[in-house]
Design an enzyme around this catalytic site. Structure first.
Site, mmCIF file in Angstrom:
data_model
loop_
_atom_site.group_PDB
_atom_site.id
_atom_site.type_symbol
_atom_site.label_atom_id
_atom_site.label_comp_id
_atom_site.label_asym_id
_atom_site.label_seq_id
_atom_site.Cartn_x
_atom_site.Cartn_y
_atom_site.Cartn_z
ATOM 1 C CG ASP A 122 -2.044 0.981 1.128
ATOM 2 O OD1 ASP A 122 -2.276 1.512 0.033
ATOM 3 O OD2 ASP A 122 -2.718 1.231 2.152
ATOM 4 C CG ASN A 148 -7.526 -2.508 -6.189
ATOM 5 O OD1 ASN A 148 -6.612 -3.311 -5.993
ATOM 6 N ND2 ASN A 148 -7.794 -1.544 -5.306
HETATM 7 C C1 FPP Z 1 -1.968 -0.006 -3.368
HETATM 8 O O1 FPP Z 1 -1.484 1.316 -3.335
HETATM 9 C C2 FPP Z 1 -1.375 -0.756 -4.474
HETATM 10 C C3 FPP Z 1 -2.060 -1.377 -5.477
HETATM 11 C C4 FPP Z 1 -3.520 -1.365 -5.553
HETATM 12 C C5 FPP Z 1 -1.395 -2.074 -6.575
HETATM 13 C C6 FPP Z 1 -0.138 -2.782 -6.233
HETATM 14 C C7 FPP Z 1 0.507 -3.289 -7.455
HETATM 15 C C8 FPP Z 1 1.818 -3.238 -7.731
HETATM 16 C C9 FPP Z 1 2.844 -2.704 -6.828
HETATM 17 C C10 FPP Z 1 2.299 -3.824 -9.013
HETATM 18 C C11 FPP Z 1 2.650 -5.234 -8.699
HETATM 19 C C12 FPP Z 1 3.182 -5.943 -9.829
HETATM 20 C C13 FPP Z 1 3.374 -7.286 -9.791
HETATM 21 C C14 FPP Z 1 3.933 -7.936 -10.969
HETATM 22 C C15 FPP Z 1 3.014 -8.102 -8.618
HETATM 23 P P1 FPP Z 1 -2.517 2.529 -3.473
HETATM 24 O O2 FPP Z 1 -2.647 2.844 -4.918
HETATM 25 O O3 FPP Z 1 -3.802 2.175 -2.808
HETATM 26 O O4 FPP Z 1 -1.787 3.667 -2.695
HETATM 27 P P2 FPP Z 1 -2.460 4.884 -1.895
HETATM 28 O O5 FPP Z 1 -3.189 4.262 -0.724
HETATM 29 O O6 FPP Z 1 -1.292 5.694 -1.470
HETATM 30 O O7 FPP Z 1 -3.368 5.592 -2.842
#
Ligand code: FPP
Length: 249
Positions: free
Chosen positions: A21, A69
């Site tokens: 996250d 998501n």
């Molecule tokens: C949450 O951060 C993250 C995600 C919803 C996506 C995570 C995916 C990756 C890191 C890519 C992974 C790739 C592979 C190949 C496994 P957020 O967007 O909710 O962050 P925020 O809370 O700061 O908005």
């Protein structure tokens, strides 16, 4: 002494699950769009995997895309799907060489065709590997998984192939999409949020929870070792009292 050297390698969690996250907030801090954070987060996936390999962890489960998501802006959802496809397609050879076995949990049928195909290909290519199991939670949510399991079990009872008395913890666990994967001993969530967000609700019944302020794109090998060290300082009682645990040692 490095943090890795401080870890008791005979007592590392067999399974670590991570809620990655903070990508969006990290990107904002850099004055960039959210997708920049997700792209940079792939480097942290490499770091976490490297750390798992060096510290005897056998299963690393990453919450890459939840069923919730889909509600994000279209541009972000498409960007995330493309990122997953490209990352897996670019890395599968290297992952295969390093003996990593790639599996997924979640509703693959609900993913775009190219994303599903890439995942199935990665799964097939690496299925005989014996190193770290990299489990990607894609289009996954725990409530979805539990409901699917309940429906499947109810159908078996209805068809007369299953007796309700046979439905126990083990039977239920073996009916989930995590069948064959041990429950995580340690669940990590980055970015300072203290929530489980519909992730592995059944499987984390006795997991140790570790929350760190580090935003996912800043997460490095060292951060996983810190989490493991913290885990090793805890006493896991599973509902018993300390004296009973000490006697069993
Ligand atoms: C949450 O951060 C993250 C995600 C919803 C996506 C995570 C995916 C990756 C890191 C890519 C992974 C790739 C592979 C190949 C496994 P957020 O967007 O909710 O962050 P925020 O809370 O700061 O908005």
């Amino acid at each position: 002494m490095s943090t890795l050297e401080k870890i008791d390698l005979n007592n590392t969690p067999e399974h670590i699950a991570i809620i990655m996250d903070g990508n969006g907030r990290w990107a904002k801090q850099q004055g960039e769009k959210r997708l920049f954070g997700h792209n940079t987060g792939v480097e942290s996936v490499r770091e976490a995997l490297k750390a798992a390999q060096k510290s005897n962890v056998k299963y690393l489960t990453l919450y890459a895309f939840s069923t919730e998501n889909w509600n994000r802006p279209k541009e972000e959802v498409e960007g995330l799907m493309n990122l997953l496809v490209h990352t897996i397609s670019n890395e599968v050879d290297e992952l295969n060489k390093s003996n990593v076995r790639i599996t997924t949990i979640g509703d693959l049928d609900g993913l775009p065709g190219n994303c599903k195909d890439e995942m199935v290909n990665a799964f097939e290519r690496t299925k005989t590997n014996t190193g770290v199991n990299l489990v990607l939670a894609l289009n996954y949510s725990s409530k979805w998984e539990i409901l699917e399991t309940v429906k499947s079990i109810a159908n078996q009872v209805k068809e007369g192939t299953l007796d309700t008395d046979s439905i126990n913890d083990e039977y239920f666990s073996n009916s989930l999409s995590t069948k064959g994967i041990p429950d995580p001993e340690l669940l990590i969530r980055t970015s300072g949020e203290h929530r489980i967000s519909n992730f592995l609700l059944w499987q984390i019944a006795y997991s140790e929870l570790y929350f760190t302020e580090v935003l996912w794109p800043d997460f490095k090998e060292e951060d996983l070792y810190e989490a493991v060290l913290n885990y090793q300082s805890r006493e896991r009682r599973f509902g018993m009292v300390s004296e009973q645990i000490e006697k069993n040692l």
